[in-house]
Design a protein around this motif. Structure first.
Motif, mmCIF file in Angstrom:
data_model
loop_
_atom_site.group_PDB
_atom_site.id
_atom_site.type_symbol
_atom_site.label_atom_id
_atom_site.label_comp_id
_atom_site.label_asym_id
_atom_site.label_seq_id
_atom_site.Cartn_x
_atom_site.Cartn_y
_atom_site.Cartn_z
ATOM 1 N N ASN A 100 0.853 -1.194 0.000
ATOM 2 C CA ASN A 100 0.000 0.000 0.000
ATOM 3 C C ASN A 100 0.889 1.245 0.000
ATOM 4 O OD1 ASN A 100 -2.004 1.906 0.240
ATOM 5 N ND2 ASN A 100 -2.472 1.450 2.397
ATOM 6 N N SER A 101 1.548 1.455 -1.116
ATOM 7 C CA SER A 101 2.510 2.556 -1.202
ATOM 8 C C SER A 101 1.832 3.920 -1.214
ATOM 9 C CB SER A 101 3.403 2.391 -2.434
ATOM 10 O OG SER A 101 2.639 2.294 -3.609
ATOM 11 N N ALA A 102 0.542 3.964 -1.531
ATOM 12 C CA ALA A 102 -0.176 5.241 -1.515
ATOM 13 C C ALA A 102 -0.254 5.820 -0.111
ATOM 14 C CB ALA A 102 -1.579 5.054 -2.081
ATOM 15 N N ALA A 103 -0.055 4.973 0.900
ATOM 16 C CA ALA A 103 -0.142 5.426 2.290
ATOM 17 C C ALA A 103 1.187 5.962 2.820
ATOM 18 C CB ALA A 103 -0.620 4.276 3.174
ATOM 19 N N ILE A 104 2.232 5.912 2.008
ATOM 20 C CA ILE A 104 3.550 6.354 2.460
ATOM 21 C C ILE A 104 3.630 7.881 2.421
ATOM 22 C CG2 ILE A 104 6.023 6.306 1.931
ATOM 23 C CD1 ILE A 104 5.535 3.457 0.779
ATOM 24 N N ASP A 105 4.019 8.463 3.535
ATOM 25 C CA ASP A 105 4.075 9.924 3.655
ATOM 26 C C ASP A 105 5.389 10.506 3.144
ATOM 27 O OD1 ASP A 105 1.548 10.548 5.222
ATOM 28 O OD2 ASP A 105 2.464 9.034 6.513
ATOM 29 N N PHE A 106 6.467 9.734 3.253
ATOM 30 C CA PHE A 106 7.781 10.250 2.853
ATOM 31 C C PHE A 106 8.644 9.073 2.418
ATOM 32 C CE2 PHE A 106 12.204 11.519 3.937
ATOM 33 C CZ PHE A 106 12.306 12.647 3.134
ATOM 34 N N THR A 107 9.322 9.233 1.289
ATOM 35 C CA THR A 107 10.225 8.200 0.782
ATOM 36 C C THR A 107 11.640 8.749 0.720
ATOM 37 O OG1 THR A 107 8.463 7.201 -0.547
ATOM 38 C CG2 THR A 107 10.722 6.638 -1.136
ATOM 39 N N VAL A 108 12.582 7.975 1.210
ATOM 40 C CA VAL A 108 13.990 8.376 1.162
ATOM 41 C C VAL A 108 14.726 7.412 0.233
ATOM 42 C CG1 VAL A 108 14.585 7.025 3.230
ATOM 43 C CG2 VAL A 108 16.044 8.923 2.526
ATOM 44 N N TYR A 109 15.543 7.980 -0.645
ATOM 45 C CA TYR A 109 16.318 7.178 -1.594
ATOM 46 C C TYR A 109 17.744 7.055 -1.080
ATOM 47 C CZ TYR A 109 12.351 8.283 -4.548
ATOM 48 O OH TYR A 109 11.073 8.405 -5.043
ATOM 49 N N LYS A 110 18.321 5.871 -1.242
ATOM 50 C CA LYS A 110 19.681 5.635 -0.754
ATOM 51 C C LYS A 110 20.479 4.837 -1.774
ATOM 52 C CE LYS A 110 18.216 1.611 2.008
ATOM 53 N NZ LYS A 110 19.099 0.570 1.482
ATOM 54 N N GLY A 111 21.804 4.949 -1.677
ATOM 55 C CA GLY A 111 22.662 4.224 -2.602
ATOM 56 C C GLY A 111 22.830 4.905 -3.933
ATOM 57 N N GLU A 112 22.650 6.222 -3.976
ATOM 58 C CA GLU A 112 22.730 6.944 -5.248
ATOM 59 C C GLU A 112 24.161 7.272 -5.663
ATOM 60 O OE1 GLU A 112 19.124 9.709 -5.905
ATOM 61 O OE2 GLU A 112 19.522 9.816 -3.754
ATOM 62 N N ASP A 113 25.073 7.314 -4.716
ATOM 63 C CA ASP A 113 26.483 7.595 -5.017
ATOM 64 C C ASP A 113 27.131 6.318 -5.547
ATOM 65 O OD1 ASP A 113 29.226 8.081 -5.037
ATOM 66 O OD2 ASP A 113 29.233 9.122 -3.114
ATOM 67 N N PRO A 114 27.601 6.303 -6.781
ATOM 68 C CA PRO A 114 28.135 5.066 -7.351
ATOM 69 C C PRO A 114 29.403 4.569 -6.676
ATOM 70 C CG PRO A 114 28.562 6.905 -8.824
ATOM 71 C CD PRO A 114 27.649 7.418 -7.760
ATOM 72 N N ALA A 115 30.054 5.417 -5.885
ATOM 73 C CA ALA A 115 31.351 5.058 -5.309
ATOM 74 C C ALA A 115 31.259 4.389 -3.953
ATOM 75 C CB ALA A 115 32.227 6.307 -5.197
ATOM 76 N N ILE A 116 30.067 4.355 -3.341
ATOM 77 C CA ILE A 116 29.960 3.804 -1.988
ATOM 78 C C ILE A 116 28.581 3.191 -1.795
ATOM 79 C CG2 ILE A 116 29.205 6.013 -0.985
ATOM 80 C CD1 ILE A 116 30.922 5.263 1.490
ATOM 81 N N ASP A 117 28.527 2.060 -1.090
ATOM 82 C CA ASP A 117 27.248 1.412 -0.845
ATOM 83 C C ASP A 117 26.538 2.118 0.305
ATOM 84 O OD1 ASP A 117 25.319 -0.401 -1.528
ATOM 85 O OD2 ASP A 117 26.539 -2.178 -1.140
ATOM 86 N N SER A 118 25.249 1.847 0.430
ATOM 87 C CA SER A 118 24.448 2.529 1.439
ATOM 88 C C SER A 118 23.354 1.591 1.917
ATOM 89 C CB SER A 118 23.846 3.812 0.856
ATOM 90 O OG SER A 118 23.158 4.545 1.831
ATOM 91 N N TYR A 119 23.628 0.865 2.996
ATOM 92 C CA TYR A 119 22.633 -0.050 3.546
ATOM 93 C C TYR A 119 21.603 0.699 4.389
ATOM 94 C CZ TYR A 119 26.082 -3.673 2.324
ATOM 95 O OH TYR A 119 26.971 -4.479 1.663
ATOM 96 N N SER A 120 22.074 1.618 5.206
ATOM 97 C CA SER A 120 21.206 2.332 6.135
ATOM 98 C C SER A 120 20.324 3.346 5.415
ATOM 99 C CB SER A 120 22.055 3.045 7.184
ATOM 100 O OG SER A 120 21.275 3.935 7.958
ATOM 101 N N ALA A 121 19.132 3.542 5.960
ATOM 102 C CA ALA A 121 18.248 4.593 5.446
ATOM 103 C C ALA A 121 18.695 5.984 5.889
ATOM 104 C CB ALA A 121 16.818 4.341 5.924
#
Length: 215
Positions: A100-121
């Protein structure tokens, strides 16, 4: 006390048929929807993270001349070499269609930097850059987080540990998580590590009961 529900990476590539499918990953979606309904009933905001990698991300084995599922080093940090997954704007990066993604108030994107991984939100793996999540939660005066998602032993674990370090009270919705389990005990060890760091381990039924909502 203000709470938020934090859904970690409930995306197609981590579910059945996905590029980095987690065993029983799909089982988290119904639990997420029930948790969303209970939180909505209690006026608790819903936040979600999405792995959101550029196609040239160096954590992908193919981009680092490595074998998938082996380990090495990326930008000075230990790295698992992953299959290509959750590429920006591709179907694998989308939320699971039954969520039910319509109920999500805020979305955070992670892992956008190609040089480093990003597990944490909250941060990349080297804590060199922060996502907007902490600032958003502070603006909403959130102090307590209910966390669930994929995968227990990577993105959930690191998100929970970072949340605790940032001063949040964290309740882990354990039956709403599934792990990669490169080693069979990885998920259980991750849950124990989160608990030792201060997270409260709960089930969906316990959380829903605390919100005085009937499933």
């Amino acid at each position: 006390m203000k709470r938020a529900l934090l859904l970690i990476d409930l995306q197609n590539d981590f579910c059945e048929g996905g590029a980095l499918a987690v065993a029983q990953g799909d089982a988290t979606i119904n639990i997420a929807n029930l948790a969303i309904a209970a939180c909505r009933h209690a006026n608790i905001p819903v936040v979600a993270s999405q792995d959101w990698h550029p196609a040239d991300h160096r954590s992908f084995a193919v981009n680092s001349a490595a074998e998938v599922w082996t380990t090495g080093e990326l930008d000075g940090l230990p790295q698992v070499w992953w299959p290509v997954h959750c590429v920006q704007h591709q179907p694998g990066a989308a939320f699971h269609p039954e969520l039910n993604s319509a109920a999500i108030d805020f979305t955070v994107y992670k892992g956008e930097d190609p040089a480093i991984d990003s597990y944490s939100a909250f941060f990349d793996n080297g804590k060199r850059a922060a996502t907007p999540l902490h600032d958003w939660l502070k603006q909403q005066q959130i102090s307590h987080l209910i966390v669930m998602g994929l995968a227990t032993d990577y993105c959930v674990k690191f998100s929970v540990l970072d949340a605790l370090a940032l001063g949040y009270q964290v309740m882990l919705l354990a039956d709403g998580c599934r792990g990669v389990n490169m080693q069979p005990e990885d998920s259980q060890q991750a849950i124990e590590q989160m608990q030792q760091a201060g997270a409260e381990i709960q089930t969906l039924a316990q959380v829903v009961s605390s919100l005085q909502f009937t499933l």
